[in-house]
Design an enzyme around this catalytic site. Sequence first.
Site, short mmCIF file in Angstrom:
data_model
loop_
_atom_site.label_atom_id
_atom_site.label_comp_id
_atom_site.label_asym_id
_atom_site.label_seq_id
_atom_site.Cartn_x
_atom_site.Cartn_y
_atom_site.Cartn_z
N CYS A 172 0.95 -1.06 0.07
CA CYS A 172 -0.09 0.06 0.03
C CYS A 172 0.82 1.25 -0.14
O CYS A 172 0.26 2.32 -0.23
CB CYS A 172 -0.82 0.13 1.26
N HIS A 178 -3.83 7.19 2.12
CA HIS A 178 -4.08 5.88 1.75
C HIS A 178 -5.58 5.44 2.34
O HIS A 178 -5.91 5.80 3.51
CB HIS A 178 -3.00 4.84 2.26
N ASN A 212 -9.91 -0.49 -0.38
CA ASN A 212 -8.56 -0.34 -0.10
C ASN A 212 -8.03 -1.03 -1.45
O ASN A 212 -7.93 -2.34 -1.51
CB ASN A 212 -7.93 -1.15 1.21
C1 LIG Z 1 -9.97 -4.84 10.38
C2 LIG Z 1 -10.68 -3.66 11.15
C3 LIG Z 1 -11.80 -2.95 10.14
C4 LIG Z 1 -11.37 -4.47 12.16
O1 LIG Z 1 -12.23 -3.64 12.87
P1 LIG Z 1 -12.26 -3.29 14.32
O2 LIG Z 1 -13.13 -2.50 15.14
O3 LIG Z 1 -10.84 -3.09 14.83
O4 LIG Z 1 -12.74 -5.03 14.92
P2 LIG Z 1 -12.07 -5.98 15.73
O5 LIG Z 1 -10.93 -6.28 14.98
O6 LIG Z 1 -11.63 -5.52 17.17
O7 LIG Z 1 -13.11 -6.97 15.92
C5 LIG Z 1 -14.19 -6.78 16.40
C6 LIG Z 1 -15.36 -7.76 16.21
O8 LIG Z 1 -15.69 -7.81 14.76
C7 LIG Z 1 -15.70 -8.96 14.10
N1 LIG Z 1 -15.57 -8.64 12.48
C8 LIG Z 1 -14.14 -8.49 11.79
N2 LIG Z 1 -14.63 -8.29 10.82
C9 LIG Z 1 -15.99 -8.50 10.57
C10 LIG Z 1 -16.88 -8.19 9.71
N3 LIG Z 1 -16.50 -8.08 8.13
N4 LIG Z 1 -18.18 -8.18 9.73
C11 LIG Z 1 -18.57 -8.59 11.03
N5 LIG Z 1 -17.82 -8.58 12.00
C12 LIG Z 1 -16.41 -8.83 11.66
C13 LIG Z 1 -14.21 -9.75 14.77
O9 LIG Z 1 -14.46 -11.09 14.57
C14 LIG Z 1 -14.81 -9.01 16.15
O10 LIG Z 1 -15.54 -10.22 16.75
P3 LIG Z 1 -15.17 -10.71 18.06
O11 LIG Z 1 -15.24 -9.71 19.03
O12 LIG Z 1 -16.28 -11.72 18.52
O13 LIG Z 1 -13.83 -11.41 18.17
C15 LIG Z 1 -9.65 -2.84 11.72
O14 LIG Z 1 -9.06 -3.53 12.64
C16 LIG Z 1 -8.80 -2.48 10.55
O15 LIG Z 1 -9.30 -1.60 9.90
N6 LIG Z 1 -7.73 -2.43 10.75
C17 LIG Z 1 -6.40 -1.87 9.95
C18 LIG Z 1 -6.60 -2.48 8.73
C19 LIG Z 1 -5.78 -2.04 7.42
O16 LIG Z 1 -5.52 -0.51 7.83
N7 LIG Z 1 -5.17 -2.75 6.89
C20 LIG Z 1 -4.67 -2.39 5.57
C21 LIG Z 1 -3.22 -1.73 5.87
S1 LIG Z 1 -2.78 -1.34 4.36
#
Ligand SMILES: CC(C)(COP(=O)(O)OP(=O)(O)OC[C@H]1O[C@@H](n2cnc3c(N)ncnc32)[C@H](O)[C@@H]1OP(=O)(O)O)[C@@H](O)C(=O)NCCC(=O)NCCS
Length: 323
Positions: A112, A248, A278
């Site tokens: 990215c 990004h 993304n």
């Molecule tokens: C991935 C991301 C969206 C998850 O959001 P979050 O608010 O942090 O969610 P969490 O990881 O704390 O998970 C919360 C719950 O949602 C669930 N969950 C994850 N993806 C889900 C989805 N698509 N739909 C529903 N629930 C989901 C998880 O399993 C978790 O459940 P649990 O509490 O039973 O374990 C977030 O962490 C994120 O954006 N991270 C950075 C990613 C990024 O920038 N990547 C690219 C870099 S270039």
Amino acid sequence: MNVGISGIGTYLPEKVLHNTDLELTLETTDEWIQSRTGIRERHIAADDEFTSHLAIRAVENLVAKHGAAILEGVDLVIVATATPDAYFPSTAALVQTHFGLKAAAFDIMVACAGWVYALNVARAQIIAGTSQKVLVIGAETFSKIVNWYDRNTAVLFGDGAGAAILEAVPNGFGFAGFYWGADGSGAKYLHAGALGKRLPTGEPLEPFVVQNGREVFKFATRVMPEAILGAVKNAGWELEEVTRIVPHQANARIIEAASERLKLDPNKFIVSIERHANNSAATIPLALEHGINQGLITQGDKVVLVGFGGGLAWSAAALTWAY
Ligand SMILES: CC(C)(COP(=O)(O)OP(=O)(O)OC[C@H]1O[C@@H](n2cnc3c(N)ncnc32)[C@H](O)[C@@H]1OP(=O)(O)O)[C@@H](O)C(=O)NCCC(=O)NCCS
């Protein structure tokens, strides 16, 4: 010599995958995806459409917008991609031959952060006199390396491409400062395997995107402000002078966190994640063009482009918009 961007073109594949489509195959909801990421839909390449095809379409769009003369004199093509058609030849060589360019060509793979890394490399070539005009493309087909059964990653990515021309621009315009870095110790938090079976630290490599969302979120909210400030400082600017930031587009909440940490008006940040998600190395040119089309970036604007992601790696560029 001042080097800047003199034109940009983009491409998004025809097929649109809405959050509501994902509800049918994953344990997720449109409400969850929109509220946790800001994404509503993403574009997905056809089965027989690969990264080089998307890159070529973005260059065609560049030519349609700016005229065929924009490719005249291009002597270097760089494609930033983590999803090349082949290990070799480079995707850049496929673009070079498609357009009949008399140019050197290579890919860079920084996921990215790749497009802004490529801008930095391209600018340095022009300053060094090795090249006069560089075609810098970010193009990705992440849909082909995403695990469509993993709701933690599948909802986040889409396919797309963006292409820009870098060349000498008048005084007062163009790139003023860059900032970049990498920390491979974070490889375990975000990777997609190729030939290797394990990371050097022992974690298994799967042939698709694997992510620890929480760790990447922490990294992103820390490094984005750092990279913005680094590029601004290297440009000799004050943060307050910056008119637009093109970040990004990984998660709208990461962008909000950066604006809060920097105490910057959120309206200065271009946000286009809703409609394309993304796209790894293609994201920033897509967001940049969105900003231009919306009239949010015009000649003389002081703009910071900032990327982060797999590596872990980060990159930012401060430039005065030239056209
Ligand atoms: C991935 C991301 C969206 C998850 O959001 P979050 O608010 O942090 O969610 P969490 O990881 O704390 O998970 C919360 C719950 O949602 C669930 N969950 C994850 N993806 C889900 C989805 N698509 N739909 C529903 N629930 C989901 C998880 O399993 C978790 O459940 P649990 O509490 O039973 O374990 C977030 O962490 C994120 O954006 N991270 C950075 C990613 C990024 O920038 N990547 C690219 C870099 S270039």
